[in-house]
Scaffold this motif. Structure first.
Motif, mmCIF file in Angstrom:
data_model
loop_
_atom_site.group_PDB
_atom_site.id
_atom_site.type_symbol
_atom_site.label_atom_id
_atom_site.label_comp_id
_atom_site.label_asym_id
_atom_site.label_seq_id
_atom_site.Cartn_x
_atom_site.Cartn_y
_atom_site.Cartn_z
ATOM 1 N N SER A 1 -0.225 -1.498 0.311
ATOM 2 C CA SER A 1 -1.210 -2.505 0.728
ATOM 3 C C SER A 1 -2.642 -2.143 0.347
ATOM 4 C CB SER A 1 -1.129 -2.733 2.242
ATOM 5 O OG SER A 1 0.116 -3.270 2.613
ATOM 6 N N VAL A 2 -2.822 -0.960 -0.237
ATOM 7 C CA VAL A 2 -4.153 -0.530 -0.678
ATOM 8 C C VAL A 2 -4.301 -0.784 -2.175
ATOM 9 C CG1 VAL A 2 -5.770 1.401 -0.915
ATOM 10 C CG2 VAL A 2 -4.323 1.231 1.113
ATOM 11 N N TYR B 1 1.484 3.724 -0.051
ATOM 12 C CA TYR B 1 0.625 2.768 0.656
ATOM 13 C C TYR B 1 0.392 1.534 -0.235
ATOM 14 C CZ TYR B 1 -0.291 6.947 3.445
ATOM 15 O OH TYR B 1 -0.157 8.071 4.224
ATOM 16 N N GLU C 1 -4.873 -0.819 4.476
ATOM 17 C CA GLU C 1 -4.799 -1.948 3.550
ATOM 18 C C GLU C 1 -6.203 -2.236 3.038
ATOM 19 O OE1 GLU C 1 -5.095 -5.558 6.847
ATOM 20 O OE2 GLU C 1 -3.128 -4.992 6.063
#
Length: 296
Positions: A121-122, A119, A92
């Motif tokens: 949350s990145v 992903y 993240e």
């Protein structure tokens, strides 16, 4: 000497087994090393931690205090390791990415989109600059990764994310536009629109010309512009010709803005790179992004 973390581990195992020899066997070290670790702890805390008994060793009151605290410390260290590992598995935070025009505008958007689907949350903080300023951002710690079309040194930690060919573009009504190809020497007689200093495209062209025994001084440069799009606009409006990346050149040709004309005796192909900082601000996210790119 301050005690190391492994000394506390030795202390805990000796406390639980009530034996230095058993602790040595479990830890895979000598009994003398166990004694040395315990002696270091006793010196550091200025307290006796064990008393010897016929059955082995027992904790002193001071030793019991250290046992509780040492166990808590090692448990927290282990918890931190687990959390760090989970962070790399489910990363993240933000990746600071600096890119030159071609990879930044034409290659990376689809890659980032695909990565974020896996992903979410990145996040990415993307800055589009010329190649030299991208390298400067990397060296000054402002960028976690950069993407450019020119590799300054193989000492960098890099991966190749694409390939790019540079092509000649001319206005649609230019005499070259009706030709199947031109020779490089013919370009020398035309008004040429160059990229600014620091451009990776310009650097690649310079190297290609040097290999042929020419330099940028041999071109009739009438203006220097700071982006590929501005070069395309200038060429489409008849201010001159230029050599740019084939990726935006094809889009401009499809829109009727320019024509691509092959150069018979000059083939300029380069790779596009992603280069990683040695000390990224978000190492777990950068590591995951790096591994993701290696697989595509």
């Amino acid at each position: 000497m301050d005690p190391k973390l492994k000394y506390f581990k030795t202390f805990l195992v000796a406390s639980e087994t009530k034996s230095f020899s058993k602790a040595a066997k479990i830890l895979g070290i000598t009994q003398g090393t166990v004694s040395n670790h315990i002696a270091t702890l006793e010196k550091y805390f200025d307290a006796q931690l064990f008393v010897r008994t016929p059955e082995g060793v027992e904790l002193t009151p001071e030793g019991k205090i250290l046992y509780e605290k040492a166990k808590a410390i090692l448990d927290m260290v282990e918890e931190a390791k687990i959390l760090m590992k989970s962070l790399s598995e489910v990363p993240e935070g933000t990746i600071r990415l600096y890119a030159s025009t071609i990879p930044g505008e034409y290659i990376l958007p689809s890659i980032i989109k695909e990565f974020k689907e896996k992903y979410p949350s990145v996040d990415f903080d993307v800055n589009i600059l010329d190649t030299e300023r991208c390298y400067k951002a990397l060296e000054e710690g402002l960028a976690d990764v950069i993407s450019v079309g020119y590799l300054k040194s193989k000492d960098y930690d890099y991966i190749i994310i694409g390939k790019d060919r540079l092509v000649l573009i001319v206005p649609p009504n230019h005499p070259f536009a009706k030709r199947k190809s031109v020779k490089f020497e013919e370009i020398l007689n035309e008004d040429y629109i160059d990229r600014e200093e620091g451009s990776g495209t310009k650097k690649t062209i310079e190297e290609a010309l040097n290999k042929k025994g020419y330099s940028m001084m041999d071109l009739n440069v009438t203006m220097r512009l700071g982006s590929t799009s501005s070069v395309i606009t200038a060429v489409s409006e008849g201010y001159g010709i230029s050599i740019i990346s084939e990726i935006p050149a094809k889009k401009a040709e499809s829109a009727g803005l320019v024509r691509i004309v092959p150069i018979e005796d000059l083939d300029i192909t380069r790779y596009l790179y992603l280069i990683k900082s040695r000390r990224p601000k978000n190492p777990s996210a950068v590591k995951t992004f790096w591994e993701f790119l290696k697989k595509i």
